[in-house]
Design a protein around this motif. Sequence first.
Motif, short mmCIF file in Angstrom:
data_model
loop_
_atom_site.label_atom_id
_atom_site.label_comp_id
_atom_site.label_asym_id
_atom_site.label_seq_id
_atom_site.Cartn_x
_atom_site.Cartn_y
_atom_site.Cartn_z
N GLY A 152 0.81 -1.22 0.00
CA GLY A 152 0.00 0.00 0.00
C GLY A 152 0.84 1.26 0.00
O GLY A 152 0.69 2.12 -0.89
N PRO A 153 1.74 1.43 0.98
CA PRO A 153 2.59 2.62 0.95
C PRO A 153 3.44 2.72 -0.31
O PRO A 153 3.67 3.82 -0.82
N SER A 154 3.92 1.59 -0.82
CA SER A 154 4.69 1.62 -2.06
C SER A 154 3.87 2.22 -3.21
O SER A 154 4.36 3.06 -3.97
N TYR A 155 2.61 1.80 -3.30
CA TYR A 155 1.75 2.32 -4.35
C TYR A 155 1.39 3.79 -4.13
O TYR A 155 1.26 4.57 -5.07
N VAL A 156 1.23 4.19 -2.88
CA VAL A 156 0.95 5.59 -2.59
C VAL A 156 2.11 6.46 -3.07
O VAL A 156 1.91 7.50 -3.72
N PHE A 157 3.33 6.04 -2.78
CA PHE A 157 4.48 6.82 -3.19
C PHE A 157 4.68 6.79 -4.70
O PHE A 157 5.12 7.77 -5.30
N LEU A 158 4.35 5.66 -5.33
CA LEU A 158 4.38 5.62 -6.79
C LEU A 158 3.38 6.60 -7.39
O LEU A 158 3.66 7.27 -8.39
N ALA A 159 2.20 6.69 -6.75
CA ALA A 159 1.16 7.59 -7.25
C ALA A 159 1.57 9.05 -7.13
O ALA A 159 1.11 9.90 -7.91
N LEU A 160 2.44 9.36 -6.18
CA LEU A 160 2.92 10.73 -6.03
C LEU A 160 3.88 11.11 -7.16
O LEU A 160 4.05 12.29 -7.47
N ASP A 161 4.51 10.09 -7.76
CA ASP A 161 5.53 10.35 -8.78
C ASP A 161 5.07 10.04 -10.20
O ASP A 161 5.73 10.47 -11.16
N HIS A 162 3.97 9.31 -10.34
CA HIS A 162 3.55 8.87 -11.67
C HIS A 162 2.05 9.06 -11.84
O HIS A 162 1.31 9.26 -10.88
N ASP A 163 1.60 8.95 -13.10
CA ASP A 163 0.19 9.17 -13.39
C ASP A 163 -0.64 7.90 -13.15
O ASP A 163 -0.11 6.84 -12.81
#
Length: 264
Positions: free
Chosen positions: A48-59
């Motif tokens: 979950g946190p990994s995806y949250v941080f990915l969402a901050l950097d990517h569309d």
Amino acid sequence: MSPELAFILTLGLRMAITAAFVVTASIITERSGPVIGALIATLPISAGPSYVFLALDHDAAFIAEGALASLPINAATIFLGLTYVVLAQRHGALLSCLAAVAVWLVLAAIIRSVQWSLAGGLVVNAIAFGICVPLLARYRHAKMPPIRRRWYDIPLRASLVATLVATVVTTSGWVGPKISGMIALFPIVFTSMMLILHPRIGGPPTAAVLANSAWGLIGLGIAIAVLHVAALQFGSTVGLTLALATCIGWNLSLWWLGRGKAAE
């Protein structure tokens, strides 16, 4: 502040937040017994946190494609669990854990070579769980002895999950969404539990936690599918929110059903 320093500080903050979350959840797992522990362990406390941080950097398209790659990896995780559970009945933590991770890596390599669709990911999950859930059923019940925490427990867990988050965040730009989605779902919580709990309480009780995790992993697979569809339709924020709600709702339902059966 230079861009390099800002990146390092931001990355450090992300690693610290995720590590604190995972350590807290794993401590609760130790104190709750194999059934509740399994429900907590199968929440997206590392992915979950990994995806949250990915969402901050990517569309949103990146997140949706990453989720599509994560879906069949969830099937690999249940085979990791089955491998460990069987071996842990008679073998030590290191052998059982290494063999389980080796199975996961082999399956991940095979999964990477396939171009997956949503339907294909769901089918492979259905097959994997159809095979593994009945095989794990006999290992679900074991007495959980008292646990004495050692000085290295928290640093080990924190470093493992922080390393995973750092890998996902720093490599996502050049490895792309498919590899990022696969790395994000590496079973870091399961492996840390194997390495920490097994030497202390023995193989069968540790295996019981993972055996009880099978039903929770089904919910995680459904949540990943929801993330893929919702991110494409409504964006990353809505997709991540719905995926988390799916996971929590599924595990709460399992807990409620378990209480009902215990009361009968």
